[in-house]
Enzyme design. Structure first.
Site, PDB file in Angstrom:
ATOM      1  CE  LYS A   9       1.451  -0.815   7.598  1.00  0.00           C
ATOM      2  NZ  LYS A   9       2.497  -2.274   7.661  1.00  0.00           N
ATOM      3  CE1 TYR A  49      -1.041  -6.058   5.668  1.00  0.00           C
ATOM      4  CE2 TYR A  49      -2.357  -4.984   7.713  1.00  0.00           C
ATOM      5  CZ  TYR A  49      -1.315  -4.852   6.552  1.00  0.00           C
ATOM      6  OH  TYR A  49      -0.636  -3.736   6.737  1.00  0.00           O
ATOM      7  CG  ASN A 112       5.929  -1.594   8.046  1.00  0.00           C
ATOM      8  OD1 ASN A 112       4.841  -1.413   8.132  1.00  0.00           O
ATOM      9  ND2 ASN A 112       6.265  -2.777   7.280  1.00  0.00           N
ATOM     10  CG  HIS A 115      -0.489  -1.691   2.794  1.00  0.00           C
ATOM     11  ND1 HIS A 115       0.204  -3.173   3.157  1.00  0.00           N
ATOM     12  CD2 HIS A 115      -1.255  -1.676   2.002  1.00  0.00           C
ATOM     13  CE1 HIS A 115      -0.531  -3.559   1.971  1.00  0.00           C
ATOM     14  NE2 HIS A 115      -1.369  -2.886   1.326  1.00  0.00           N
ATOM     15  CD  GLU A 126      -3.704  -4.111  -0.843  1.00  0.00           C
ATOM     16  OE1 GLU A 126      -3.390  -3.000  -0.982  1.00  0.00           O
ATOM     17  OE2 GLU A 126      -3.005  -5.224  -0.251  1.00  0.00           O
TER      18      GLU A 126
END
Ligand code: CMP
Length: 156
Positions: A9, A49, A112, A115, A126
């Site tokens: 990320k 998402y 965080n 993913h 995905e």
């Protein structure tokens, strides 16, 4: 062999942790078969998402994920989805176990770092979303594959 999608990320890039995180996956013995760095569109991230669309953090999640470059990659290995999830650690980095990527490098619930697909169905969805072209995936054989696994028991 199983495949899973991983995203590094924008905070992983801003904090210079891309190499460190990739090293965790490589050192574990997972095979890297696709990788790209790009500033991805809010619309792709909204699709990615979509299961969180009704959650209060959805808007800020899409803003954060489209705020800078993301590295998208595909890892392959025996039980790769579960193996990668264990390496990544709990969603809330403050609660993630030491030794996991989030546990060692993060302090945030939302920012965080990584993913990873959470199951076979999400991995299939995905992988198709982030790597729609077959040509983006590189099939190759690590020269030490027969040392990563027990050939008779696990690669038969
Ligand atoms: P990820 O594993 O990519 O899946 C959904 C993401 O939403 C999660 O990591 C976090 O980046 C983000 N997020 C932010 N707030 C929350 C929350 N309260 N619960 C779950 N995920 C959250």
């Amino acid at each position: 062999m199983e495949r899973t999608l991983v995203l590094l990320k924008p905070d992983a890039l801003q904090r210079g942790l891309v190499g460190t995180i990739l090293t965790r996956f490589e050192a574990k013995g997972l095979k890297l078969i696709a990788l790209k760095l790009r500033c991805f569109s809010p619309s792709l991230l909204e699709q990615h998402y979509a299961v969180h669309r009704e959650r209060p953090f959805f808007k800020s999640l899409v803003e954060y994920m489209s705020s800078g470059p993301v590295v998208a990659l595909v890892l392959e290995g025996k039980d790769a989805i579960a193996v990668v999830r264990r390496l990544v650690g709990a969603t809330n980095a403050r609660e993630a176990d030491p030794g996991t990527i989030r546990g060692d490098f993060g302090m945030s619930f939302s920012n965080n770092l990584v993913h990873a697909s959470d199951g076979p169905e999400s991995a299939e969805f995905e992988l198709g979303l982030w790597f729609p072209e077959a040509a983006e995936i590189c099939e190759w054989d690590p020269c030490d594959l027969s040392w990563r696994y027990n050939v008779a028991e696990e690669l038969a």
